[in-house]
Design an enzyme around this catalytic site. Structure first.
Site, PDB file in Angstrom:
ATOM      1  N   CYS A 138      20.271  -2.538  -4.097  1.00  0.00           N
ATOM      2  CA  CYS A 138      20.879  -1.974  -2.893  1.00  0.00           C
ATOM      3  C   CYS A 138      22.401  -1.878  -3.034  1.00  0.00           C
ATOM      4  CB  CYS A 138      20.507  -2.812  -1.678  1.00  0.00           C
ATOM      5  SG  CYS A 138      21.227  -2.176  -0.159  1.00  0.00           S
ATOM      6  N   CYS A 141      24.253  -2.584   0.224  1.00  0.00           N
ATOM      7  CA  CYS A 141      24.363  -3.996   0.601  1.00  0.00           C
ATOM      8  C   CYS A 141      25.381  -4.716  -0.286  1.00  0.00           C
ATOM      9  CB  CYS A 141      23.020  -4.704   0.438  1.00  0.00           C
ATOM     10  SG  CYS A 141      21.595  -3.776   0.966  1.00  0.00           S
ATOM     11  N   ASP A 142      25.372  -4.445  -1.580  1.00  0.00           N
ATOM     12  CA  ASP A 142      26.104  -5.292  -2.523  1.00  0.00           C
ATOM     13  C   ASP A 142      27.264  -4.622  -3.254  1.00  0.00           C
ATOM     14  OD1 ASP A 142      24.332  -7.396  -1.968  1.00  0.00           O
ATOM     15  OD2 ASP A 142      22.859  -6.563  -3.354  1.00  0.00           O
TER      16      ASP A 142
END
Ligand code: NAP
Length: 313
Positions: A138, A141-142
């Site tokens: 992701c 997300c990261d």
């Protein structure tokens, strides 16, 4: 569990398929309970800009789109249950479905499975331990954790290209590793990625091994050339996996037919499964299109088919 809570219709999943089914079912007074699972809003909550969902000429952020769908479903009376479904069974005598979470068991006359799909990894040794330590699926997300360092994305589809393009905001360099020398992604996406100065495609390459530093964090990968078999090192701080998704069909495995990749097989090009009253919609039952809009369309069809099913009871 003894006493089970009752509902007319249970919808499992809160992606575009689940929430669209919920909007239609709630407006038809089916009072659906909608199970959020472990990713409220589904896969779109892990993406950024969605440019191809009709109605948003300027694009819309995936999480915003899903929040709006959830609000729309709840406005008509759908109730979101923040629990993960562990199993679905059907009582022989009553024909009712029993949907069990870690917290309770719920009974319903009909169920729509819209559980989507989960990111795939390569299955290399030590992979599980590296997730969250330099390995992720992701970028949204990261990605921001990896500023001014080189990273790589694995895959040649739209997801890989989208992730690679997004990561150029943070990383010093984005290597796009693909096992062939032609991308599968749409032409527009290919053009955007291949013309970007920070993105370097690495053709005919697969990861043979992950390398870790003394703290257990990923510090690079060993690549294998798929044509020559030659090994080489690539120093990256994070690997973003984008090699597709596996359908989350396990909880209804005993009630439906499943194809060789795990997708639920629906009947006659509709959303009914082989078990009366059990419908499937979205990525869990769609090996071909797998788009937010096609999932939403399937969710609509599942709700309409469920509504018709209630007329037969
Ligand atoms: P995908 O189209 O199935 O692409 C997966 C990629 O991973 C392929 O390039 C594949 O290589 C590669 N791959 C698969 N297994 C691998 C392995 N074991 N090792 C190395 N590489 C591997 O998946 P996706 O990109 O997630 O897209 C899924 C669907 O969603 C598609 O229909 C796509 O169009 C759609 N999508 C659309 C958008 C958008 O329109 N904005 C964004 C994201 C996704 P090969 O090419 O060699 O098979």
């Amino acid at each position: 569990m003894d006493a089970a809570m009752g509902a007319k219709l249970i919808i499992i999943g809160t992606g575009p398929a689940g929430y669209t089914a919920a909007i239609y079912a709630a407006r038809a007074d089916l009072e659906p309970l909608v199970f959020a699972g472990n990713q409220l809003g589904g896969q779109l909550t892990t993406t950024t800009e969605v440019e191809n969902f009709p109605g948003f000429p300027e694009g819309i952020l995936g999480p915003d789109l899903m929040f709006a769908m959830g609000q729309q479903a709840e406005k008509f009376g759908a109730k979101t249950i923040y629990e993960e479904v562990l199993s679905v069974t059907r009582e022989e005598e009553t024909g009712l479905f029993v949907v069990s979470s870690h917290a309770a068991a719920y009974k319903a006359a009909a169920v729509i499975v819209a559980t989507g799909a989960t990111a795939r990894y390569l299955g290399l040794p030590g992979e599980k331990e590296l997730i969250g330590h330099g390995l992720t699926a992701c970028a949204t997300c990261d990605g921001s954790f990896y500023r001014d360092v080189p990273v790589c994305v694995v895959g040649g589809g739209d997801s890989a290209c989208e992730e690679a393009h997004f990561l150029t905001r943070f990383a010093s360099k984005v290597y796009l590793l693909h096992r062939r020398d032609t991308l599968r992604a749409s032409k527009a996406m290919q053009q955007r990625v291949l013309s970007h100065e920070k993105i370097a495609p690495v053709w005919n390459a697969v990861i043979a091994e992950y390398k870790r530093d003394a703290d257990g964090e990923l510090c690079g990968v060993v690549l294998r050339d798929t044509q020559t078999g030659k090994l080489s090192d690539l120093a990256v701080k994070c690997v973003f996996m984008a090699i597709g998704h596996s359908p989350n069909s396990g909880i209804v495995r005993d009630l439906v037919d499943i194809d060789s990749s795990g997708f639920i097989i629906t009947q006659n090009n509709a959303t009914a499964t082989k078990t009366p009253g059990l419908f499937a919609a979205g990525d869990v039952a769609d090996p071909v299109y797998r788009q937010a809009i096609s999932a939403a369309g399937m969710g609509c069809r599942a709700a309409l088919e469920a509504e018709r099913y209630f007329l037969t009871l």
